[in-house]
Design a protein around this motif. Structure first.
Motif, PDB file in Angstrom:
ATOM      1  N   UNK A  98       0.815  -1.221   0.000  1.00 48.99           N
ATOM      2  CA  UNK A  98       0.000   0.000   0.000  1.00 48.99           C
ATOM      3  C   UNK A  98       0.840   1.257   0.000  1.00 48.99           C
ATOM      4  N   UNK A  99       2.106   1.161  -0.360  1.00 45.26           N
ATOM      5  CA  UNK A  99       2.975   2.330  -0.393  1.00 45.26           C
ATOM      6  C   UNK A  99       3.436   2.765   0.983  1.00 45.26           C
ATOM      7  N   UNK A 100       3.450   1.838   1.924  1.00 40.43           N
ATOM      8  CA  UNK A 100       3.867   2.146   3.279  1.00 40.43           C
ATOM      9  C   UNK A 100       5.273   1.621   3.522  1.00 40.43           C
ATOM     10  N   UNK A 101       6.005   2.303   4.382  1.00 42.90           N
ATOM     11  CA  UNK A 101       7.331   1.854   4.785  1.00 42.90           C
ATOM     12  C   UNK A 101       7.184   1.237   6.173  1.00 42.90           C
ATOM     13  N   UNK A 102       7.667   0.007   6.317  1.00 43.17           N
ATOM     14  CA  UNK A 102       7.595  -0.687   7.601  1.00 43.17           C
ATOM     15  C   UNK A 102       8.982  -0.657   8.228  1.00 43.17           C
ATOM     16  N   UNK A 103       9.071  -0.042   9.394  1.00 44.29           N
ATOM     17  CA  UNK A 103      10.332   0.059  10.124  1.00 44.29           C
ATOM     18  C   UNK A 103      10.242  -0.894  11.310  1.00 44.29           C
ATOM     19  N   UNK A 104      11.047  -1.937  11.279  1.00 38.06           N
ATOM     20  CA  UNK A 104      11.061  -2.936  12.334  1.00 38.06           C
ATOM     21  C   UNK A 104      12.035  -2.537  13.435  1.00 38.06           C
ATOM     22  N   UNK A 105      11.616  -2.755  14.675  1.00 36.98           N
ATOM     23  CA  UNK A 105      12.428  -2.409  15.838  1.00 36.98           C
ATOM     24  C   UNK A 105      12.544  -3.643  16.728  1.00 36.98           C
ATOM     25  N   UNK A 106      13.745  -3.897  17.215  1.00 34.62           N
ATOM     26  CA  UNK A 106      13.977  -4.955  18.206  1.00 34.62           C
ATOM     27  C   UNK A 106      14.594  -4.298  19.439  1.00 34.62           C
ATOM     28  N   UNK A 107      14.098  -4.710  20.595  1.00 32.58           N
ATOM     29  CA  UNK A 107      14.540  -4.112  21.850  1.00 32.58           C
ATOM     30  C   UNK A 107      15.378  -5.082  22.672  1.00 32.58           C
ATOM     31  N   UNK A 108      16.291  -4.524  23.444  1.00 29.49           N
ATOM     32  CA  UNK A 108      17.050  -5.293  24.413  1.00 29.49           C
ATOM     33  C   UNK A 108      16.153  -5.543  25.623  1.00 29.49           C
TER      34      UNK A 108
ATOM     35  N   UNK B  89       1.924   5.915  14.205  1.00 30.03           N
ATOM     36  CA  UNK B  89       2.148   4.815  13.257  1.00 30.03           C
ATOM     37  C   UNK B  89       2.858   3.624  13.904  1.00 30.03           C
ATOM     38  N   UNK B  90       3.098   3.676  15.217  1.00 28.02           N
ATOM     39  CA  UNK B  90       3.841   2.625  15.909  1.00 28.02           C
ATOM     40  C   UNK B  90       2.899   1.584  16.501  1.00 28.02           C
ATOM     41  N   UNK B  91       3.335   0.327  16.441  1.00 27.86           N
ATOM     42  CA  UNK B  91       2.598  -0.757  17.057  1.00 27.86           C
ATOM     43  C   UNK B  91       3.578  -1.651  17.804  1.00 27.86           C
ATOM     44  N   UNK B  92       3.324  -1.853  19.087  1.00 33.26           N
ATOM     45  CA  UNK B  92       4.147  -2.763  19.884  1.00 33.26           C
ATOM     46  C   UNK B  92       3.790  -4.193  19.510  1.00 33.26           C
ATOM     47  N   UNK B  93       4.801  -5.034  19.408  1.00 34.36           N
ATOM     48  CA  UNK B  93       4.616  -6.439  19.077  1.00 34.36           C
ATOM     49  C   UNK B  93       5.188  -7.294  20.210  1.00 34.36           C
ATOM     50  N   UNK B  94       4.907  -8.556  20.182  1.00 40.06           N
ATOM     51  CA  UNK B  94       5.424  -9.447  21.225  1.00 40.06           C
ATOM     52  C   UNK B  94       6.898  -9.755  20.995  1.00 40.06           C
ATOM     53  N   UNK B  95       7.540 -10.280  22.025  1.00 42.21           N
ATOM     54  CA  UNK B  95       8.928 -10.716  21.896  1.00 42.21           C
ATOM     55  C   UNK B  95       9.938  -9.597  21.817  1.00 42.21           C
ATOM     56  N   UNK B  96       9.640  -8.459  22.418  1.00 44.63           N
ATOM     57  CA  UNK B  96      10.593  -7.347  22.407  1.00 44.63           C
ATOM     58  C   UNK B  96      10.742  -6.700  21.050  1.00 44.63           C
ATOM     59  N   UNK B  97       9.636  -6.631  20.319  1.00 42.26           N
ATOM     60  CA  UNK B  97       9.669  -6.050  18.978  1.00 42.26           C
ATOM     61  C   UNK B  97       8.586  -4.994  18.837  1.00 42.26           C
ATOM     62  N   UNK B  98       8.712  -4.194  17.794  1.00 45.69           N
ATOM     63  CA  UNK B  98       7.712  -3.210  17.442  1.00 45.69           C
ATOM     64  C   UNK B  98       7.882  -2.839  15.989  1.00 45.69           C
ATOM     65  N   UNK B  99       6.927  -2.085  15.449  1.00 40.83           N
ATOM     66  CA  UNK B  99       7.011  -1.681  14.045  1.00 40.83           C
ATOM     67  C   UNK B  99       6.280  -0.366  13.823  1.00 40.83           C
TER      68      UNK B  99
END
Length: 94
Positions: free
Chosen positions: A27-37, A68-78
């Motif tokens: 859909x023309x979106x950029x997905x930025x993946x984040x991993x946390x310590x 535009x941020x969404x927290x995900x499980x396992x120490x991740x977000x996008x």
């Protein structure tokens, strides 16, 4: 009907990928993946401007694109940011 199938395949194969659109979703979106310590600091983040540390890029995105941020499980977000909006944010931080 078999004649139209190869023509369509050739059309799809001949479309070059635009460098400006790399990393964009359907859909023309950029997905930025984040991993946390485990301590909550950023371990890895993609689509980062040169010269910024991972945590700095995350902090800047949180200030201007937190909706535009969404927290995900396992120490991740996008962050799922519209392409035009991401381009403006990226240019302002480059």
């Amino acid at each position: 009907m078999t004649d139209s199938a190869p023509a369509q395949e050739a059309t799809n194969e001949t479309k070059p990928a635009s460098p400006a659109r790399s990393g964009q979703g359907a859909r023309g979106e950029v997905v930025i993946n984040v991993r946390f310590q485990p301590n909550g600091l950023v371990n890895m983040i993609n689509h980062k401007p040169q010269g910024l540390k991972d945590q700095e890029w995350f902090d800047r995105l949180c200030r201007v694109a937190s909706s535009y941020y969404m927290a995900l499980s396992g120490g991740r977000g996008a962050f799922t940011i519209p392409g035009d909006t991401f381009q403006l944010i990226f240019e302002a931080n480059s």
